[in-house]
Design a protein around this motif. Structure first.
Motif, PDB file in Angstrom:
ATOM      1  N   GLU A 115     215.399 -72.734 -11.566  1.00  0.00           N
ATOM      2  CA  GLU A 115     214.742 -71.777 -10.658  1.00  0.00           C
ATOM      3  C   GLU A 115     213.539 -72.500 -10.087  1.00  0.00           C
ATOM      4  N   LEU A 116     213.531 -72.191  -8.871  1.00  0.00           N
ATOM      5  CA  LEU A 116     212.341 -72.826  -7.992  1.00  0.00           C
ATOM      6  C   LEU A 116     211.286 -71.856  -7.982  1.00  0.00           C
ATOM      7  N   PRO A 117     210.085 -72.470  -7.302  1.00  0.00           N
ATOM      8  CA  PRO A 117     209.028 -71.465  -7.331  1.00  0.00           C
ATOM      9  C   PRO A 117     209.303 -69.959  -6.435  1.00  0.00           C
ATOM     10  N   GLY A 118     208.669 -68.977  -6.859  1.00  0.00           N
ATOM     11  CA  GLY A 118     208.813 -67.904  -6.142  1.00  0.00           C
ATOM     12  C   GLY A 118     210.139 -67.223  -6.509  1.00  0.00           C
ATOM     13  N   CYS A 119     211.093 -66.644  -5.604  1.00  0.00           N
ATOM     14  CA  CYS A 119     212.206 -66.030  -6.150  1.00  0.00           C
ATOM     15  C   CYS A 119     213.625 -66.859  -5.621  1.00  0.00           C
ATOM     16  N   ALA A 120     213.341 -68.048  -5.594  1.00  0.00           N
ATOM     17  CA  ALA A 120     214.588 -68.857  -5.132  1.00  0.00           C
ATOM     18  C   ALA A 120     215.140 -69.483  -6.269  1.00  0.00           C
ATOM     19  N   LEU A 121     216.583 -69.567  -6.095  1.00  0.00           N
ATOM     20  CA  LEU A 121     217.282 -69.950  -7.084  1.00  0.00           C
ATOM     21  C   LEU A 121     218.139 -71.172  -6.533  1.00  0.00           C
ATOM     22  N   ALA A 122     218.230 -72.207  -7.140  1.00  0.00           N
ATOM     23  CA  ALA A 122     218.863 -73.363  -6.591  1.00  0.00           C
ATOM     24  C   ALA A 122     220.167 -73.284  -7.249  1.00  0.00           C
ATOM     25  N   SER A 123     221.462 -73.394  -6.388  1.00  0.00           N
ATOM     26  CA  SER A 123     222.659 -73.281  -7.013  1.00  0.00           C
ATOM     27  C   SER A 123     223.283 -74.491  -7.495  1.00  0.00           C
ATOM     28  N   MET A 124     222.603 -75.573  -7.446  1.00  0.00           N
ATOM     29  CA  MET A 124     222.768 -77.074  -8.183  1.00  0.00           C
ATOM     30  C   MET A 124     221.688 -77.755  -8.259  1.00  0.00           C
ATOM     31  N   ILE A 125     221.432 -78.276  -9.408  1.00  0.00           N
ATOM     32  CA  ILE A 125     219.907 -79.090  -9.758  1.00  0.00           C
ATOM     33  C   ILE A 125     220.588 -80.463 -10.100  1.00  0.00           C
ATOM     34  N   VAL A 126     220.185 -81.642  -9.490  1.00  0.00           N
ATOM     35  CA  VAL A 126     220.258 -82.813 -10.076  1.00  0.00           C
ATOM     36  C   VAL A 126     219.358 -83.584 -10.148  1.00  0.00           C
ATOM     37  N   GLU A 127     218.694 -83.752 -11.603  1.00  0.00           N
ATOM     38  CA  GLU A 127     217.442 -84.342 -11.722  1.00  0.00           C
ATOM     39  C   GLU A 127     217.330 -85.201 -12.882  1.00  0.00           C
ATOM     40  N   GLY A 128     216.461 -86.296 -12.584  1.00  0.00           N
ATOM     41  CA  GLY A 128     215.935 -87.181 -13.710  1.00  0.00           C
ATOM     42  C   GLY A 128     217.205 -88.139 -14.269  1.00  0.00           C
ATOM     43  N   ASN A 129     218.137 -88.524 -13.260  1.00  0.00           N
ATOM     44  CA  ASN A 129     219.105 -89.298 -13.678  1.00  0.00           C
ATOM     45  C   ASN A 129     218.783 -90.867 -13.078  1.00  0.00           C
ATOM     46  N   GLY A 165     228.351 -79.946  -1.541  1.00  0.00           N
ATOM     47  CA  GLY A 165     229.481 -79.083  -1.622  1.00  0.00           C
ATOM     48  C   GLY A 165     229.446 -77.656  -0.707  1.00  0.00           C
ATOM     49  N   PHE A 166     228.395 -77.612  -0.026  1.00  0.00           N
ATOM     50  CA  PHE A 166     228.219 -76.314   0.953  1.00  0.00           C
ATOM     51  C   PHE A 166     229.071 -76.451   1.953  1.00  0.00           C
ATOM     52  N   LEU A 216     220.778 -73.269  -2.241  1.00  0.00           N
ATOM     53  CA  LEU A 216     219.829 -74.455  -2.201  1.00  0.00           C
ATOM     54  C   LEU A 216     220.435 -75.375  -3.430  1.00  0.00           C
ATOM     55  N   MET A 217     219.921 -76.812  -2.970  1.00  0.00           N
ATOM     56  CA  MET A 217     220.395 -77.847  -3.889  1.00  0.00           C
ATOM     57  C   MET A 217     219.173 -78.631  -4.092  1.00  0.00           C
ATOM     58  N   LEU A 218     218.968 -79.027  -5.237  1.00  0.00           N
ATOM     59  CA  LEU A 218     217.516 -79.860  -5.471  1.00  0.00           C
ATOM     60  C   LEU A 218     218.214 -81.071  -6.055  1.00  0.00           C
ATOM     61  N   LEU A 219     217.662 -82.155  -5.411  1.00  0.00           N
ATOM     62  CA  LEU A 219     218.032 -83.589  -5.786  1.00  0.00           C
ATOM     63  C   LEU A 219     216.588 -83.955  -6.136  1.00  0.00           C
ATOM     64  N   ALA A 220     216.265 -84.322  -7.374  1.00  0.00           N
ATOM     65  CA  ALA A 220     214.721 -84.514  -7.742  1.00  0.00           C
ATOM     66  C   ALA A 220     214.728 -85.817  -8.802  1.00  0.00           C
ATOM     67  N   ASP A 221     213.895 -86.794  -8.559  1.00  0.00           N
ATOM     68  CA  ASP A 221     213.620 -87.744  -9.823  1.00  0.00           C
ATOM     69  C   ASP A 221     214.681 -88.697 -10.232  1.00  0.00           C
ATOM     70  N   LEU A 276     210.739 -74.511   1.264  1.00  0.00           N
ATOM     71  CA  LEU A 276     211.978 -73.811   0.942  1.00  0.00           C
ATOM     72  C   LEU A 276     212.621 -73.469   2.275  1.00  0.00           C
ATOM     73  N   ASP A 277     212.510 -74.089   3.460  1.00  0.00           N
ATOM     74  CA  ASP A 277     212.966 -73.573   4.499  1.00  0.00           C
ATOM     75  C   ASP A 277     214.483 -74.401   4.505  1.00  0.00           C
ATOM     76  N   ARG A 278     214.525 -75.651   3.888  1.00  0.00           N
ATOM     77  CA  ARG A 278     215.653 -76.371   3.790  1.00  0.00           C
ATOM     78  C   ARG A 278     216.822 -76.160   2.821  1.00  0.00           C
ATOM     79  N   MET A 279     218.012 -76.164   3.078  1.00  0.00           N
ATOM     80  CA  MET A 279     218.909 -75.802   2.002  1.00  0.00           C
ATOM     81  C   MET A 279     218.764 -76.883   1.022  1.00  0.00           C
ATOM     82  N   LEU A 280     218.659 -78.141   1.395  1.00  0.00           N
ATOM     83  CA  LEU A 280     218.749 -79.436   0.472  1.00  0.00           C
ATOM     84  C   LEU A 280     217.204 -79.693   0.038  1.00  0.00           C
ATOM     85  N   GLN A 281     216.761 -79.344  -1.025  1.00  0.00           N
ATOM     86  CA  GLN A 281     215.474 -79.781  -1.581  1.00  0.00           C
ATOM     87  C   GLN A 281     215.357 -81.174  -2.121  1.00  0.00           C
TER      88      GLN A 281
END
Length: 148
Positions: A1-15, A44-45, A53-58, A96-101
């Motif tokens: 879950e991202l800040p506020g009410c946004a949910l990410a459909s895919m999170i790829v983090e810390g790899n 995959g969109f 939303l997709m989150l690619l982080a760290d 959070l204006d972008r689909m890819l975070q």
């Protein structure tokens, strides 16, 4: 879950792919089927999809910290997804204006977020078309000797 009410459909983090490509996502072959279907290999969109939303982080790799493709150019669908907006009001601190975070992805040699395969090879000022370089030679030379 991202800040506020946004949910990410895919999170790829810390790899980490420290001796490789694509810390978060890696496309091993350059197949255009997904791109032709309007889907990016790492999001995959579909173009007609609703807000996702997709989150690619760290993520960390030698090439392409977030994502890497063997294609010599970023597929059109991926370039589109990197610039797509949600159409929702933005939360400035999180963009959070972008689909890819994305944030904190590191490409140790190149491509912090996304990297592609080699488009051309330059050797001593000459340009050669992009072809896979052989890892080893499959031909062997034989020598013959004659005695008198």
């Amino acid at each position: 879950e991202l800040p506020g009410c946004a949910l990410a459909s895919m999170i790829v983090e810390g790899n980490h792919a420290l001796r490789g490509r694509g810390g978060g996502v890696y496309q091993s072959n350059c197949h255009h089927a997904l791109d032709q279907a309007g889907r990016c290999f790492f999001t995959g969109f579909a173009e007609e999809s609703g807000t996702q939303l997709m989150l690619l982080a760290d993520n960390v790799a030698e090439y392409g910290g977030g994502a890497y493709t063997e294609c010599d150019a970023l597929p059109h669908s991926c370039a589109r997804d990197m610039h797509r907006t949600t159409g929702l009001p933005t939360v400035e601190a999180w963009h959070l204006d972008r689909m890819l975070q994305s944030h904190g992805n590191v490409g140790l040699l190149y491509g912090d977020l996304v990297a592609t395969g080699v488009a051309e090879l330059q050797v001593l000022g000459e340009t050669a078309a992009s072809t896979p370089l052989p890892l080893c030679s499959s031909s062997s030379s034989s020598s013959s000797s004659s005695s008198s």
